[in-house]
Design a protein around this motif. Sequence first.
Motif, mmCIF file in Angstrom:
data_model
loop_
_atom_site.group_PDB
_atom_site.id
_atom_site.type_symbol
_atom_site.label_atom_id
_atom_site.label_comp_id
_atom_site.label_asym_id
_atom_site.label_seq_id
_atom_site.Cartn_x
_atom_site.Cartn_y
_atom_site.Cartn_z
ATOM 1 N N VAL A 195 -12.710 1.031 -8.869
ATOM 2 C CA VAL A 195 -13.604 1.936 -8.138
ATOM 3 C C VAL A 195 -14.486 2.635 -9.158
ATOM 4 O O VAL A 195 -13.996 3.227 -10.120
ATOM 5 N N LYS A 213 -18.361 -15.218 0.878
ATOM 6 C CA LYS A 213 -16.919 -15.000 0.906
ATOM 7 C C LYS A 213 -16.160 -16.310 0.750
ATOM 8 O O LYS A 213 -15.259 -16.631 1.507
ATOM 9 N N GLY A 227 -18.660 3.757 -5.602
ATOM 10 C CA GLY A 227 -17.743 3.414 -4.516
ATOM 11 C C GLY A 227 -16.760 4.508 -4.170
ATOM 12 O O GLY A 227 -15.811 4.278 -3.425
ATOM 13 N N THR A 233 -11.625 -6.846 -7.172
ATOM 14 C CA THR A 233 -12.317 -6.095 -6.125
ATOM 15 C C THR A 233 -12.959 -4.882 -6.777
ATOM 16 O O THR A 233 -12.297 -4.142 -7.508
ATOM 17 N N GLU A 255 -6.935 0.356 -10.165
ATOM 18 C CA GLU A 255 -5.690 0.542 -9.420
ATOM 19 C C GLU A 255 -5.338 2.025 -9.287
ATOM 20 O O GLU A 255 -4.174 2.416 -9.378
ATOM 21 N N ARG A 282 -19.696 -13.737 -3.371
ATOM 22 C CA ARG A 282 -19.666 -12.456 -2.668
ATOM 23 C C ARG A 282 -20.304 -12.580 -1.286
ATOM 24 O O ARG A 282 -19.742 -12.146 -0.290
ATOM 25 N N ARG A 297 -8.010 -3.734 -8.272
ATOM 26 C CA ARG A 297 -9.023 -2.954 -7.566
ATOM 27 C C ARG A 297 -9.665 -1.962 -8.533
ATOM 28 O O ARG A 297 -8.966 -1.180 -9.169
ATOM 29 N N GLU A 342 -17.302 6.964 1.218
ATOM 30 C CA GLU A 342 -17.915 6.154 2.276
ATOM 31 C C GLU A 342 -18.485 7.098 3.316
ATOM 32 O O GLU A 342 -17.759 7.632 4.132
ATOM 33 N N ASN A 356 -15.207 -1.561 -5.728
ATOM 34 C CA ASN A 356 -15.708 -0.716 -4.645
ATOM 35 C C ASN A 356 -15.499 -1.373 -3.282
ATOM 36 O O ASN A 356 -16.368 -1.325 -2.410
ATOM 37 N N GLY A 357 -14.347 -2.019 -3.123
ATOM 38 C CA GLY A 357 -13.974 -2.617 -1.851
ATOM 39 C C GLY A 357 -14.548 -3.997 -1.581
ATOM 40 O O GLY A 357 -14.295 -4.570 -0.534
ATOM 41 N N LYS A 358 -15.306 -4.554 -2.527
ATOM 42 C CA LYS A 358 -15.913 -5.873 -2.325
ATOM 43 C C LYS A 358 -15.323 -6.878 -3.316
ATOM 44 O O LYS A 358 -15.128 -6.544 -4.485
#
Length: 178
Positions: free
Chosen positions: A96, A15, A100, A27, A76, A12, A94, A103, A29-31
């Motif tokens: 969430v 990267k 997350g 992924t 998703e 993480r 993805r 923002e 929460n966008g990470k």
Amino acid sequence: MQDTTQRLATARDRKIQPIDADAIPLTINGKPYFHGGDPDMPLLWFLRDVLRLTGTKTGGCGDGADCGGVCTLLVEGRAARACRTPMRELIGKRVVTIEGLHEGALHPVQQAWIEEDVSPTGYVQPAVIMAAVGLLMRNPRPSEEEIAGLAVLCRDGSYPRIRRAVARAAELMRAAGA
């Protein structure tokens, strides 16, 4: 040899590709993250025990049968129960969590929760909010029946306020063009 937590942190923070070629990329929460452990491990335990994201609650059921959905999050864009979702099903997906969801500003569902004074019991509310977000992502104009059918058990009697808040969130999201 590094343990799973160290490998995840390394991947993480730098990267880079995972150390374990069989690691599951996903992924949250966008990470980007990698899970190099048991592919049958429930997502709930990865979130809570490895990443220390504790907004997704555990109902103590272990399999989603009796908890009422308190571990609901989005995979998703669709509501899913983290206790029933094995890591092997998340390859490239993805996720969430409540942490997350926004923002910088409140998500329209969170704003509607405040405006409609939904009971802040804390334990169940993250799941109900995530289920509502999933519903509104699929259908920006849900019927009263669809709103009433949110599959999360809430024992504090706040269903009328939850229904109003989901309807209000739908209005807010349409007004914002979301």
